[in-house]
Scaffold this motif. Structure first.
Motif, mmCIF file in Angstrom:
data_model
loop_
_atom_site.group_PDB
_atom_site.id
_atom_site.type_symbol
_atom_site.label_atom_id
_atom_site.label_comp_id
_atom_site.label_asym_id
_atom_site.label_seq_id
_atom_site.Cartn_x
_atom_site.Cartn_y
_atom_site.Cartn_z
ATOM 1 N N ARG A 243 15.851 -25.988 46.144
ATOM 2 C CA ARG A 243 15.503 -24.810 45.399
ATOM 3 C C ARG A 243 16.619 -24.731 44.245
ATOM 4 N NH1 ARG A 243 17.357 -19.390 45.607
ATOM 5 N NH2 ARG A 243 15.801 -18.014 44.638
ATOM 6 N N SER A 244 17.719 -25.249 44.432
ATOM 7 C CA SER A 244 18.902 -25.042 43.456
ATOM 8 C C SER A 244 18.419 -26.257 42.359
ATOM 9 C CB SER A 244 20.067 -25.326 43.967
ATOM 10 O OG SER A 244 20.402 -23.946 44.573
ATOM 11 N N ILE A 245 18.013 -27.314 42.736
ATOM 12 C CA ILE A 245 17.479 -28.584 41.852
ATOM 13 C C ILE A 245 16.207 -27.917 40.896
ATOM 14 C CG2 ILE A 245 16.525 -30.731 41.631
ATOM 15 C CD1 ILE A 245 17.972 -31.591 44.093
ATOM 16 N N LEU A 246 15.471 -27.164 41.447
ATOM 17 C CA LEU A 246 14.277 -26.687 40.572
ATOM 18 C C LEU A 246 14.926 -25.585 39.704
ATOM 19 C CD1 LEU A 246 11.445 -26.488 43.340
ATOM 20 C CD2 LEU A 246 11.511 -27.968 41.201
ATOM 21 N N ILE A 247 15.818 -24.653 40.367
ATOM 22 C CA ILE A 247 16.616 -23.831 39.423
ATOM 23 C C ILE A 247 17.221 -24.433 38.299
ATOM 24 C CG2 ILE A 247 18.440 -22.025 39.174
ATOM 25 C CD1 ILE A 247 17.200 -21.003 42.158
ATOM 26 N N THR A 248 17.911 -25.342 38.585
ATOM 27 C CA THR A 248 18.690 -26.152 37.433
ATOM 28 C C THR A 248 18.028 -26.551 36.462
ATOM 29 O OG1 THR A 248 20.314 -26.755 39.138
ATOM 30 C CG2 THR A 248 20.176 -28.077 37.139
ATOM 31 N N ALA A 249 16.678 -27.371 36.829
ATOM 32 C CA ALA A 249 15.871 -27.790 35.755
ATOM 33 C C ALA A 249 15.128 -26.689 35.088
ATOM 34 C CB ALA A 249 14.635 -28.741 36.768
ATOM 35 N N GLY A 250 14.560 -25.707 35.582
ATOM 36 C CA GLY A 250 14.195 -24.561 34.997
ATOM 37 C C GLY A 250 14.993 -23.853 33.849
ATOM 38 N N ALA A 251 16.240 -23.951 34.399
ATOM 39 C CA ALA A 251 17.170 -23.095 33.610
ATOM 40 C C ALA A 251 17.424 -23.896 32.161
ATOM 41 C CB ALA A 251 18.384 -22.823 34.416
ATOM 42 N N ARG A 252 17.098 -25.160 32.297
ATOM 43 C CA ARG A 252 17.460 -26.057 31.028
ATOM 44 C C ARG A 252 16.348 -26.019 30.212
ATOM 45 N NH1 ARG A 252 19.133 -31.268 30.615
ATOM 46 N NH2 ARG A 252 20.081 -30.382 28.910
ATOM 47 N N MET A 253 15.070 -25.553 30.571
ATOM 48 C CA MET A 253 13.908 -25.699 29.699
ATOM 49 C C MET A 253 14.113 -25.231 28.254
ATOM 50 S SD MET A 253 11.827 -27.443 31.426
ATOM 51 C CE MET A 253 10.094 -27.559 30.551
ATOM 52 N N ALA A 254 14.558 -24.099 28.051
ATOM 53 C CA ALA A 254 15.074 -23.234 26.737
ATOM 54 C C ALA A 254 16.026 -24.006 26.112
ATOM 55 C CB ALA A 254 15.198 -21.612 26.948
ATOM 56 N N MET A 312 20.920 -15.519 30.869
ATOM 57 C CA MET A 312 19.438 -14.886 30.550
ATOM 58 C C MET A 312 19.829 -14.108 29.098
ATOM 59 S SD MET A 312 18.973 -13.178 34.293
ATOM 60 C CE MET A 312 17.390 -12.369 34.055
ATOM 61 N N ALA A 313 20.794 -13.717 28.877
ATOM 62 C CA ALA A 313 21.023 -13.251 27.451
ATOM 63 C C ALA A 313 20.509 -14.380 26.391
ATOM 64 C CB ALA A 313 22.462 -12.547 27.154
ATOM 65 N N GLY A 314 21.335 -15.680 26.700
ATOM 66 C CA GLY A 314 20.716 -16.707 25.706
ATOM 67 C C GLY A 314 19.547 -16.823 25.627
ATOM 68 N N ALA A 315 18.762 -17.050 26.869
ATOM 69 C CA ALA A 315 17.278 -17.251 26.744
ATOM 70 C C ALA A 315 16.610 -16.192 26.086
ATOM 71 C CB ALA A 315 16.691 -17.444 28.271
ATOM 72 N N PHE A 383 11.203 -33.097 30.445
ATOM 73 C CA PHE A 383 9.957 -32.488 30.057
ATOM 74 C C PHE A 383 10.242 -31.422 29.028
ATOM 75 C CE2 PHE A 383 9.217 -33.709 34.404
ATOM 76 C CZ PHE A 383 8.189 -34.212 34.325
ATOM 77 N N ALA A 384 11.543 -31.232 28.562
ATOM 78 C CA ALA A 384 11.981 -30.318 27.611
ATOM 79 C C ALA A 384 12.574 -31.098 26.439
ATOM 80 C CB ALA A 384 13.326 -29.417 28.242
ATOM 81 N N GLY A 385 13.846 -31.583 26.372
ATOM 82 C CA GLY A 385 14.450 -32.243 25.075
ATOM 83 C C GLY A 385 13.455 -33.480 24.856
ATOM 84 N N GLY A 413 11.402 -20.605 26.575
ATOM 85 C CA GLY A 413 12.364 -19.488 27.048
ATOM 86 C C GLY A 413 12.003 -18.687 28.301
ATOM 87 N N SER A 414 10.873 -18.352 28.222
ATOM 88 C CA SER A 414 10.341 -17.714 29.463
ATOM 89 C C SER A 414 10.467 -18.293 30.731
ATOM 90 C CB SER A 414 8.902 -17.354 29.336
ATOM 91 O OG SER A 414 8.822 -16.656 28.007
ATOM 92 N N ILE A 415 10.193 -19.674 30.975
ATOM 93 C CA ILE A 415 10.464 -20.373 32.134
ATOM 94 C C ILE A 415 12.009 -20.373 32.291
ATOM 95 C CG2 ILE A 415 10.513 -22.886 32.985
ATOM 96 C CD1 ILE A 415 8.084 -23.532 31.188
ATOM 97 N N THR A 416 12.771 -20.652 31.524
ATOM 98 C CA THR A 416 14.400 -20.541 31.806
ATOM 99 C C THR A 416 14.820 -18.924 32.132
ATOM 100 O OG1 THR A 416 14.917 -22.079 30.282
ATOM 101 C CG2 THR A 416 16.702 -20.478 30.707
ATOM 102 N N LEU A 417 14.029 -18.073 31.599
ATOM 103 C CA LEU A 417 14.499 -16.625 32.020
ATOM 104 C C LEU A 417 14.142 -16.404 33.567
ATOM 105 C CD1 LEU A 417 15.725 -14.178 30.692
ATOM 106 C CD2 LEU A 417 13.252 -13.536 30.058
ATOM 107 N N VAL A 418 12.789 -16.697 33.965
ATOM 108 C CA VAL A 418 12.380 -16.628 35.084
ATOM 109 C C VAL A 418 13.251 -17.385 36.194
ATOM 110 C CG1 VAL A 418 10.517 -16.865 36.718
ATOM 111 C CG2 VAL A 418 9.884 -16.057 34.529
#
Length: 446
Positions: A243-254, A312-315, A383-385, A413-418
């Protein structure tokens, strides 16, 4: 860290400052090399290595080789993460720097398409893959080198300094390209573009000397002494921290996808709409100078109010700025162009990337942390950069407009925010003697 062991001061103030400077300097030198490629891909590689295509199609092909380097980054994260968890953070940081310096120098010596035909883009792509492998192993090690040395309650502040090295790398690479672009076009295309790549060998040697002098992190030493090293750290990370690996990946999208639109694609966009590249490079440099300070401030703020609200403020800043960014670029007015870059890079991106090292470190247990943090971080890079300049260029070619690119930024940004919203707050991992029990479901346990 195990869930029952508090994070203790790992080093005195002088020691942690020494580690921070060493990590920052080495990271700056390595990312100087990596960013050179992105700038060259936007400005020159399309002409020299894909001359038979139209200007926009050549840029598209050039960004394709840029994306290949990102595709190789998870492989680098797996390789260096494995050995970083098995042998230590320090030796991996030495090896990644050697690989990056060597490949960057070779890119500066490559023959062009006019000289050796199709072999030119093939060799360029192979060297880009080696760059991707090196930088894929670099980030996790450089972050852990500081965050695992940081004193309790200051991890956000100190670990943010590792990210400053990325800014310095971009600033110096952009400045190098801005300098050689002052040459006449014929000289620039013939040999001028090679100079920043050839000079990359010098900082690699300097960085190597600096990194050889730093000590291994206390938390890796504790794993070593306790006999807690995992035989296959990557598999252990996937089993214990999915779960944390997926959160890390999602947090980096934006953060990752947005940054390469702003730092790399914007140069190609400026060329398309007739805005001077020198103006854009200057705006990017100014924004990176601002971000070098802001990310440390955001890291320190995360020590006080938590990692999630700052991230989240950055996203949200990137989402809100997606359309205005291109509107300001379209004006071609220096002050407005600089303002556009400062908002998205200095504030939006700075809030996310400044908080990243401490946030991501605290999501994972120490015995497979290098593997876990590198895997999540580099999966997003693919998938992002890696794809964002390519996707943005394709959208521009299809519509001749910036609005689809703005929509794409909002999606990232929405993917990261979620993703960050779904994460648990981790700052207690750094400051509390007993971790908040809510953190257990975020994958912080071993």
């Amino acid at each position: 860290m195990s869930p029952t062991t508090p994070h203790k001061p790992a080093a005195g103030p002088q020691s942690i400052r020494r580690v921070a400077i060493a990590s920052l300097t080495g990271t700056a030198l390595e990312w100087y090399d990596f960013f050179l490629y992105g700038t060259a891909a936007a400005l020159v590689f399309g002409t020299l290595f894909f001359p038979e295509a139209s200007p926009l199609a050549g840029t598209l092909a050039s960004f394709g080789t840029f994306a290949v380097g990102f595709a190789a980054r998870p492989l680098g994260g797996i390789i260096f993460g494995h050995f970083g968890d098995r042998l230590g953070r320090k030796p991996m940081l030495v090896i990644t720097l050697l690989i990056m310096g060597f490949t960057t120098f070779l890119i500066g010596t490559l023959p062009t398409y006019a000289q050796i035909g199709v072999w030119a883009p093939i060799l360029l792509t192979l060297l880009r893959i080696l760059q991707g492998i090196a930088v894929g192993g670099e980030w996790g090690g450089s972050v852990l080198m500081i965050s695992e040395h940081a004193p309790a309650g200051r991890r956000g502040f100190y670990s943010a300094w590792s990210q400053v090295g990325i800014n310095l790398g971009f600033i110096t690479s952009a400045a190098a390209f801005a300098a050689v672009q002052t040459l006449p076009d014929e000289a620039f295309l013939s040999w001028g573009w090679r100079i920043p790549f050839l000079l990359g060998a010098i900082p690699a040697v300097v960085g190597l000397i600096i990194r050889l002098k730093i000590e291994e992190t206390p938390e890796f030493k504790s794993v070593q002494h306790a006999g807690e090293k995992q035989r296959l750290p990557v598999l252990h990370a996937l089993k214990t921290h999915p779960r944390s690996i997926l959160i890390t990946a999602g947090a980096r999208m934006a953060e990752n996808g947005g940054s390469y639109i702003f730092l790399v694609f914007s140069l190609a966009y400026g060329k398309h709409i007739g805005v001077d590249n020198g103006l854009l490079l200057t705006g990017i440099i100014v924004a990176n100078v601002v971000e070098a300070g802001s990310m440390v401030g955001f890291g320190a703020l995360s020590d006080r109010i938590g990692r999630r609200p700052v991230y989240m403020a950055g996203a949200v800043t990137l989402i809100v700025s997606a359309f205005p960014f291109f509107w300001l670029l379209d004006t071609g007015t220096p002050v407005l162009v600089w303002l556009a870059f400062i908002i998205v890079i200095g504030i939006g991106h700075g809030a996310m990337i400044g908080t990243q090292p401490s946030f991501f470190t605290e999501l994972f247990g120490k015995s497979s942390r290098y593997s876990a943090i590198s895997l999540g971080h580099e999966l997003a890079s693919v998938f992002a950069g890696g794809l964002s300049p390519l996707i943005a260029t394709a959208l521009l070619a299809a519509t001749d407009s910036s609005w689809p690119i703005s929509v794409y930024i909002i999606l990232l940004g929405s993917i990261t925010l979620v993703s960050v919203y779904l994460a648990r707050e981790t700052v207690q991992r750094d400051t509390a003697s007993t971790p908040d029990p809510r953190l257990r479901s975020a994958g912080t346990h071993e």
